[in-house]
Structure formats: structure tokens, C-alpha cells
Design an enzyme around this catalytic site. Structure first.
Site, mmCIF file in Angstrom:
data_model
loop_
_atom_site.group_PDB
_atom_site.id
_atom_site.type_symbol
_atom_site.label_atom_id
_atom_site.label_comp_id
_atom_site.label_asym_id
_atom_site.label_seq_id
_atom_site.Cartn_x
_atom_site.Cartn_y
_atom_site.Cartn_z
ATOM 1 N N GLN A 131 0.544 -1.113 0.350
ATOM 2 C CA GLN A 131 0.336 0.028 0.256
ATOM 3 C C GLN A 131 1.234 1.280 0.001
ATOM 4 O O GLN A 131 0.392 2.702 -0.397
ATOM 5 C CB GLN A 131 -0.618 0.065 1.468
ATOM 6 C CG GLN A 131 -2.000 -0.916 1.470
ATOM 7 C CD GLN A 131 -2.976 -0.960 2.995
ATOM 8 O OE1 GLN A 131 -3.875 -0.853 2.738
ATOM 9 N NE2 GLN A 131 -1.733 -2.468 3.632
ATOM 10 N N HIS A 149 -1.821 1.582 -4.713
ATOM 11 C CA HIS A 149 -2.175 3.070 -4.615
ATOM 12 C C HIS A 149 -0.928 3.783 -5.434
ATOM 13 O O HIS A 149 -0.661 5.014 -4.616
ATOM 14 C CB HIS A 149 -1.752 3.443 -2.983
ATOM 15 C CG HIS A 149 -2.833 2.638 -2.200
ATOM 16 N ND1 HIS A 149 -2.766 2.170 -0.596
ATOM 17 C CD2 HIS A 149 -4.503 1.446 -2.137
ATOM 18 C CE1 HIS A 149 -3.796 1.614 -0.445
ATOM 19 N NE2 HIS A 149 -4.761 1.503 -1.710
#
Ligand code: BV8
Ligand code: ZN
Length: 272
Positions: A131, A149
Site C-alpha cells: 500500500q 496505491h
């Protein structure tokens, strides 16, 4: 760090040793020991000084592209001054043991930018989903890194969609412009935006064939990334969680190790 329970460590190490395919999900906690603030840790967390709604959403950018661009650009330059820590390096070692590919760490980015990360072969026995947007895994030498992300170095034109990597010093102008005249934005997944389909598809593939799932340094608050842990648990895959605090997943995982990833991951990898 609380002393690790020897029996628990030995069992987790046996799971790791016997695993045929390992899937890892990391969050901001694995970069904390590199000096990069996490999002939700009290006092130091990024979101304690900023409201996500003010900075990590498309509306925030539309409202104030200069402010949002500067926040990401300052984070980008700060990250370049940080180094991977033993937690990142332990995952490099694990990947090399599982794939037999030994490659040194990729050098700190130069102005010319990095060599593009190799695509993650679907047959690999190791997949690292992060992430994080700091690229410390890649700088440590991890090769199969899938960014859920986005990345701080990556900037996308809002007009023509061109994606360009930025290295080195702060941007010369805010917000930065593309050759076509369009405004460039961070190529980051903001709240309310979909994650890259290619990465989500790779995650579903990896979930179907992994027999061990490591969740490292994530509070498990953000979806759909945290949903990968849900899916691993629901499919009865062994899950080892390494985190400085309990998470909503802690009661449901095979092993929860409370503490710093930079200390526990090397212990676990070396015990296999
Ligand atoms: C979307 C931007 C839909 C980059 C981030 C259910 C399903 C789908 C969506 C939702 C859902 N429920 C709610 C949603 C909406 C939302 C969401 O999840 N909200 C949460 C807050 C409730 N999700 C979204 O909006 C996602 N998009 O779903 O779009 C869609 C679909 C189709 C079409 C249109 C729309 C987008 C989510 C991504 C948002 N972007 N960041 C940036 O600025 O960095 S999220 C942000 O949180 C970061 O990326 C971060 O990585 C991520 C997760 O946080 P963590 O990594 O876990 O970090 P945190 O600080 O929380 O925790 C760190 C942990 O480490 C702590 O527990 C700490 O104790 C521990 N720790 C600290 N030090 C150490 C340590 N552990 C070990 N060692 C240490 N040394
Ligand atoms: Zn453009």
C-alpha cells in the site's frame, strides 16, 4: 520489543519453510523504521497533522492543486532521503529464497530515474503487494512488487494521461505542467478512486495460489487492500501478521507478532 514466544516463532518459521507460494501485503508500518511517518499512528501519523479529506482525494486536488501537489512533492523528496530498513531487506531475502533470483538492491534513484521494475511473473512463488508509495521495497532489492496505491515519483497528466517519473529535487512549479499544457497530478490512488485493475487482478491470482499470507505493518483500515487479508483468512490460508499494535484481523490470523517489522521479520526469515 516484547520477547518473541519461541514456540510461536518456530511454528511460524515452519509455515514459511514449507510454503510453496508466499503473498505479502505491507503497509506504512514497514517503512516506519526508515523514518517515514505512518498514517494513523498517534502523534506521528500523517493523518494526525492533516485530514485525508483535505489532501488525498480528487476533490482536494481540484480545490487546491498547488497545496496537494506540494504535500506529495515534499513527501517524495523526504522519502528519497530515507533508506530501506531490515524489514524491507528481510523480504528481499525471502523472495530470493523462493524464486532463486539473487539481484542486488536497486541504487537510489538518479535524476535519470530508475530502471523499470520487472513485471511480476504470475508463476512466481512470491508476490509482494504494498500500500506504500515510497518504493523502499524496490530500493531494497525486491523484484516482484505490486503497488496498490501508486508511487510518489509517478505523476500523471490530467489532460493526456501521460505518466512521468520525477526524481531528485522539489518540482520547479506548482502544480507541474505536462508538455501538452495539462496539469500533472500525483499518480496516486486517492480515497474514492479505484485501484489499478492490473494490480487487483494480480492480487486475486496470488490469493488463489498462495499457501501463506504475510500482513506486515498495516492497520487494516483501508479497502480494498485490507480486503486481501479478509480473503486470505476466509479461504483458510495461513496468515502471519506482524504489527506494532493489534488490528481487526488479529483475532483471526494464524500468528500475530506484536512489534517492529524491522526486528521481527529478520528473526522469522532467519529461523526458517
Ligand atoms: C476505492 C494515498 C472505489 C496515497 C491512500 C470497502 C471497499 C472499497 C472501498 C471502501 C470500503 N470501505 C471504505 C471504502 C473507501 C475507502 C476506505 O477504505 N476508507 C477507509 C479509511 C475506511 N477506500 C477507498 O477510497 C479506495 N478506493 O475503494 O474506490 C471505487 C471503485 C471503482 C470506481 C470508483 C471508486 C482507495 C483507498 C486508497 C486511498 N489512498 N493513500 C498516500 O497518500 O499515501 S490510503 C493510505 O492508507 C495509504 O496508502 C496507506 O498505505 C493506507 C493504509 O494505511 P496503512 O498502510 O495500514 O497505514 P496505517 O498508518 O493506517 O497503519 C500502519 C500500521 O503499522 C499501524 O497499525 C501501526 O501500529 C503499525 N506500525 C507502526 N510502526 C511499525 C508498525 N508495524 C510494524 N513495525 C513498525 N515499526
Ligand atoms: Zn499531457
Amino acid at each position: 520489543m516484547n520477547p518473541l514466544d519461541d514456540a510461536q516463532l518456530a511454528h511460524a518459521a515452519a509455515l514459511l519453510r514449507d510454503a510453496h507460494h508466499v503473498m505479502v501485503l505491507t503497509g506504512a508500518g514497514i517503512s516506519a523504521e526508515s523514518g517515514i511517518p505512518t498514517f494513523r499512528d498517534p502523534l506521528t501519523g500523517l493523518w494526525f497533522n492533516y485530514r485525508p479529506e483535505d489532501l488525498a482525494t480528487p476533490d482536494a486536488f481540484d480545490r487546491d492543486p498547488r497545496k496537494v501537489t506540494q504535500w506529495y512533492d515534499e513527501r517524495r523528496v523526504k522519502v528519497l532521503q530515507c533508506q530501506p530498513n531490515p524489514g524491507h531487506l528481510a523480504l528481499v531475502e525471502l523472495e530470493q529464497r523462493l524464486t532463486g533470483e539473487r539481484a542486488g538492491p536497486s541504487p537510489a534513484p538518479t535524476r535519470a530515474g530508475p530502471s523499470p521494475a520487472p513485471a511480476a511473473p504470475t508463476t512466481s512463488r512470491f508476490h509482494l503487494f504494498t500500500q506504500n508509495v515510497d518504493r523502499l521495497h524496490q530500493r531494497a532489492g525486491s523484484r516482484n512488487v505490486l503497488e496498490l496505491h501508486g508511487a510518489l515519483e509517478s505523476w500523471r497528466c490530467t489532460q493526456c494521461g501521460l505518466v512521468q517519473e520525477e526524481w531528485g529535487d522539489l518540482l520547479g512549479q506548482y502544480p507541474p505542467r505536462c508538455h501538452c499544457g495539462g496539469i500533472r497530478r500525483p499518480d496516486i490512488v486517492w480515497f474514492g478512486e479505484p485501484l489499478p485493475t492490473r494490480v487487483l487482478d494480480a492480487a486475486q491470482q496470488a490469493l488463489m495460489c498462495c499457501d501463506l499470507f504475510l500482513a506486515v505493518g498495516t492497520s487494516g483500515q483501508v479497502y480494498p487492500a485490507a480486503g486481501l487479508i479478509d480473503q486470505a483468512i476466509l479461504s483458510n490460508t495461513a496468515v502471519i501478521e506482524i504489527n506494532a499494535e493489534p488490528t481487526p484481523f488479529t483475532p483471526h490470523v494464524t500468528h500475530h507478532f506484536r512489534g517492529k517489522a524491522g526486528q521481527i521479520l529478520p528473526l522469522l526469515i532467519n529461523a526458517t
